[in-house]
Design an enzyme around this catalytic site. Structure first.
Site, PDB file in Angstrom:
ATOM      1  N   ASN A 411       0.833  -1.194   0.000  1.00  0.00           N
ATOM      2  CA  ASN A 411       0.000   0.000   0.000  1.00  0.00           C
ATOM      3  C   ASN A 411       0.874   1.254   0.000  1.00  0.00           C
ATOM      4  O   ASN A 411       1.573   1.535   0.997  1.00  0.00           O
ATOM      5  CB  ASN A 411      -0.913   0.024   1.223  1.00  0.00           C
ATOM      6  CG  ASN A 411      -1.716   1.320   1.309  1.00  0.00           C
ATOM      7  OD1 ASN A 411      -2.662   1.503   0.564  1.00  0.00           O
ATOM      8  ND2 ASN A 411      -1.313   2.232   2.187  1.00  0.00           N
ATOM      9  N   GLU A 412       0.874   1.975  -1.115  1.00  0.00           N
ATOM     10  CA  GLU A 412       1.421   3.332  -1.269  1.00  0.00           C
ATOM     11  C   GLU A 412       2.937   3.438  -1.178  1.00  0.00           C
ATOM     12  O   GLU A 412       3.472   4.554  -1.182  1.00  0.00           O
ATOM     13  CB  GLU A 412       0.765   4.303  -0.273  1.00  0.00           C
ATOM     14  CG  GLU A 412      -0.723   4.450  -0.494  1.00  0.00           C
ATOM     15  CD  GLU A 412      -1.380   5.557   0.301  1.00  0.00           C
ATOM     16  OE1 GLU A 412      -2.520   5.931  -0.029  1.00  0.00           O
ATOM     17  OE2 GLU A 412      -0.749   6.035   1.258  1.00  0.00           O
ATOM     18  N   ASN A 413       3.660   2.324  -1.148  1.00  0.00           N
ATOM     19  CA  ASN A 413       5.110   2.436  -1.000  1.00  0.00           C
ATOM     20  C   ASN A 413       5.808   2.808  -2.302  1.00  0.00           C
ATOM     21  O   ASN A 413       6.814   3.541  -2.276  1.00  0.00           O
ATOM     22  CB  ASN A 413       5.684   1.130  -0.449  1.00  0.00           C
ATOM     23  CG  ASN A 413       5.195   0.857   0.953  1.00  0.00           C
ATOM     24  OD1 ASN A 413       4.678   1.746   1.629  1.00  0.00           O
ATOM     25  ND2 ASN A 413       5.333  -0.379   1.401  1.00  0.00           N
ATOM     26  N   SER A 457      -0.497  -0.609  -4.743  1.00  0.00           N
ATOM     27  CA  SER A 457      -1.632   0.283  -4.933  1.00  0.00           C
ATOM     28  C   SER A 457      -1.288   1.593  -4.244  1.00  0.00           C
ATOM     29  O   SER A 457      -1.027   1.610  -3.039  1.00  0.00           O
ATOM     30  CB  SER A 457      -2.891  -0.334  -4.324  1.00  0.00           C
ATOM     31  OG  SER A 457      -4.031   0.460  -4.578  1.00  0.00           O
TER      32      SER A 457
END
Length: 795
Positions: A411-413, A457
């Site tokens: 997530n978002e990395n 994502s």
């Protein structure tokens, strides 16, 4: 045959340094819940008690019980932990059986013939994380806590919706397993279907105590049976099920499940049995390029889906408290809101079988993140080996579930690396890319080739595009909440919106329970403590001020209006993006649920109460939706009829241009025609387009309604709302005498256990609505009126 003995009784909890009395311990459980049960800490969910118990996560703890030697004739006995949180040494009478450092794995130790005092010594997760950071160096993250240095549920270190309660304990079941000759150590089911024939391939790994013993496996599914030999420690058995019934997402068909039974045999003697339920369905993720960019569309059984999704966080900051019944209840709420996809977010956990079982049965598609979120993660040892081991275990564990349709690396990395100033500070240090583009896709390709994998994502498919480019792959839309107005959701059409959201406080009864005795105000001490987002109240107020006059000194009015604004914001996004199917192929609202009572983006608050947003999702995610938007050419309005049902939607659309006083200025009845799984647009005649703040447009078809007000509420000269309230069987009926905008019954103000069956509703003069209420013990219309709120004219 393998025999299992649960180890749930007789556990105690103590400080390893010997200070303090030993306490009774619940297993599964955690230190916080044991201390809470013993009355030694206050409830961290109430008031500002979270800060009072911060010391718990900084201490070491030991669980102990007596282990009795097995009185069976089996050749081997294993001590099995399904989950240890997180860093621990396991000892038997002072002799070390092993050390562990990963909450997301299970562990097995040979204790054949052994007995004595079993101890599980947990070190503080802080100590482990800080030691790893000291060895590998600093890595940036969204929060100051060191969650990226230890394989643990990241959000136990706090998040912008969650408390900082760093847990330790035996959080999943523990047992003794007794077996002889051999046992099945892993079963990997590959389930496919082609031309109506369901195919099941079961790859079996065994552990032996007798190397020379000839072994076979026998499998059955759907009335079909097959056998295969075990060659050394491996074997594969294949079955074909004719006329296999397809498993469908909810709203598209039924969810038939097939029981698979696999038996390990020595001769004809059964040694071990593995049972799971499976479902047959085809699955594809279409990421092909087109005129609009790069798509991201789920295709199940050949049907292209607009995913109606929600993000899922752990339902309790102490996950050992989440029961099978609680999972079922929360996921039934999701299905009841029209949701068909649940994304298990990467700052949490791989959920229990109970979660995925419920999704299988309810037809909820599962998007599963690997547990990486909002930070740069070191790739050196000891973390790298732990990451691959946990991925291998959990991929295989979750493979039987037909609801699971997507593996996601993080997530978002990837976005964080590019946009959050990580890259310069890392100066070449590892940050997780090797996991998301190397280790994890390799593990999924090797073990579970039946499901797609995406690196993260948001992610645009490659570094050729910005990771959060709305035209390519998945997109997270947070600029609107953080800096602008929710009307700006209409400025673009992402290919798939995997995160977007707007905050609101929890239900009133939840606030009152969490903040007993506090004089409530948006900025009262307890309210601010239960607001974890950076400048969260500031963003709430600025977002409110763009549409309403912000009430001063009136908590009840502020509470109502912020909940209205949350529902309006999410509606603005979903209506716009659904109206642009198939370019946009899904929305995943942040977030479905909460892990404690807090002001957050959730539709269901930490006490399980449904906010107005929840009821709005039922409208927004229904198969058929009406919405009014700009025509796209800069002039005029369009009514979009979104038809996600299979059948045709043909009928008449009633359009009315009205004044806020209730006068019909003009109307028309154009035809409406939307084929199944399509969106049809009906242009609003120019003479029906409302002009100025005193007018609005009403569009009705088949019991559905869309409203368009061309001005923000603060500028609209609403009449003072007038309505009548009467008791109805199991609820109340409200009859409007004027325009009543966004009427809401806050049922929990009637009784903390009361629930209403609908949320916000706008009534035109003369219209009525019946609101069902359950759990209300002393019904009367005057009390009901006191719990009714609606938009009022600006003073």
């Amino acid at each position: 045959m393998r025999q299992v003995t649960p180890l749930t009784d007789g556990w105690i909890l103590r400080h390893p340094d010997g200070t303090g009395d030993a306490l009774p311990a619940s297993v599964p459980g955690c230190v916080h819940t044991d201390l809470l049960a013993a009355g030694l800490i206050p409830d961290p969910f109430l008031g500002r008690n979270e800060a009072e118990v911060a010391w718990v996560g900084r201490r070491d703890w030991t669980y102990e019980t007596d282990l009795t030697a097995a009185s069976t004739a089996h050749e081997q006995t294993d001590l099995v932990f399904d989950g240890l949180d997180t860093v621990a040494e396991i000892l038997l009478d002072g002799r070390s059986l092993g050390r562990v450092r990963n909450m997301h794995r299970s562990y097995r130790f040979d204790v054949t013939g052994l007995s004595g005092r079993l101890a599980v010594r947990f070190a503080s997760a802080y100590a482990e994380a800080e030691a790893v950071r000291g060895t590998l160096g600093e890595r940036p993250g969204a929060y100051a806590e060191p969650y990226q240095y230890v394989r643990k549920m990241a959000c136990s270190f706090g998040w912008d919706w969650g408390p900082t309660l760093v847990t330790a304990g035996i959080w999943r079941p523990v047992r003794l397993e007794h077996w002889s000759t051999a046992r099945m150590s892993r079963v990997r089911p590959l389930v496919t279907v082609e031309d109506g024939v369901g195919r099941v391939e079961l790859a079996v790994d065994v552990e032996r105590s007798r190397v020379e013993a000839p072994l076979t496996v026998e499998a059955s599914v759907g009335g079909v049976r097959a056998r295969a030999k075990i060659d050394g420690t491996h074997g594969t058995v294949r079955l074909e099920v004719p006329d296999a019934r397809l498993w469908w997402p909810r709203g598209y068909g039924e969810q038939p499940m097939y029981e698979v039974e696999l038996t390990l045999l020595h001769g004809e003697d059964p040694l071990d049995v593995w049972r799971r339920r499976i479902g047959f369905r085809t699955l594809e993720l279409d990421t092909s390029a087109d005129a609009h960019g790069t798509g991201f569309t789920l295709v199940v059984n050949g049907e292209r889906l607009f995913a109606r999704g929600v993000n899922w966080i752990p339902d309790d900051v102490f996950p050992s408290r989440i029961t099978r019944e609680r999972y079922r209840r929360r996921l039934e709420q999701a299905a009841g809101a029209g949701v068909d996809l649940v994304r298990v977010w990467g700052g949490g956990i791989y959920e229990s079988e109970d979660f995925y079982d419920a999704c299988d049965e309810l037809g909820l598609l599962v998007w599963q993140d690997f547990p990486f979120a909002c930070a740069a993660y070191p790739e050196e040892q000891p973390l790298r080996g732990e990451v691959e081991a946990e991925a291998r275990e959990n991929v295989v564990r979750l493979m039987p579930h037909p609801s699971l349709v997507l593996w996601n690396g993080n997530n978002e990395n990837l976005w964080g690396f590019r946009d959050w100033d990580w890259e310069p500070g890392l100066a070449g240090d590892s940050w997780g890319e090797g996991y998301y583009l190397g280790v994890l896709p390799r593990v999924v390709a090797e073990l579970d080739p039946t499901r797609p994998y995406t690196a993260g994502s948001p992610w645009s498919g490659s570094w050729q595009h910005h990771p959060n480019d709305p035209a390519h792959g998945t997109h997270h839309s947070w600029e609107v909440w953080n800096r602008t107005d929710y009307a700006d959701y209409g400025r673009n059409v992402p290919r798939f919106v995997a995160e977007f959201g707007w905050q609101a406080p929890p239900a009133y009864a939840t606030v009152r329970r969490a903040l007993p005795g506090e004089e409530l105000a948006p900025d009262s001490p307890g309210m601010l403590h239960h607001q974890k987002a950076d400048d969260g109240n500031g963003k709430l107020e600025r977002g409110l001020a763009r549409h309403f006059a912000v009430p001063e000194g009136d908590f009840d009015r502020w509470h109502y209006l912020t909940q209205v604004n949350q529902a309006r914001a999410i509606a603005a996004g979903i209506e716009h993006w659904r109206s642009h199917w198939p370019v946009c192929a899904g929305t995943v609202v942040w977030q479905l649920n909460d892990c404690w009572p807090v002001t957050s983006w959730a539709a269901i608050d930490g006490d399980g109460r449904e906010k107005p947003l929840y009821h709005e999702l039922r409208r927004l995610y229904a198969d058929r939706l009406l919405t009014v938007r700009g025509r796209g050419d800069g002039d005029g309005l369009l009514v979009a009829a979104v038809n996600q049902a299979a059948g045709r939607w043909h009928g008449t659309l009633r359009l009315r241009r009205m004044s806020v006083e209730g006068t019909v200025i003009g109307e028309a009845s154009p035809a409406l025609a939307a084929e199944g799984r399509t969106v049809a647009g009906v242009a609003v005649p120019e003479d029906l387009v409302p002009v100025g703040p005193k007018e609005f447009l009403v569009a009705d078809a088949d019991g559905l309604r869309a409203l368009h007000f061309p001005a923000p509420d603060r500028d609209i000269p609403y009449p003072r709302p007038e309505f009548e309230v009467a008791l109805a069987p199991d609820g109340i009926t409200v009859t409007a005498r004027t325009l009543v905008r966004d009427l809401l019954l806050q049922a929990d103000r009637l009784d903390p256990d009361a629930r209403a069956d609908r949320g916000l509703v706008t009534l035109l003069p003369g219209e009525e609505v019946t609101i069902g209420v359950r759990g209300w013990k002393t019904a009367d219309p005057d009390t009901a009126r006191s719990a009714l709120y609606c938009v009022e004219p600006t003073r």
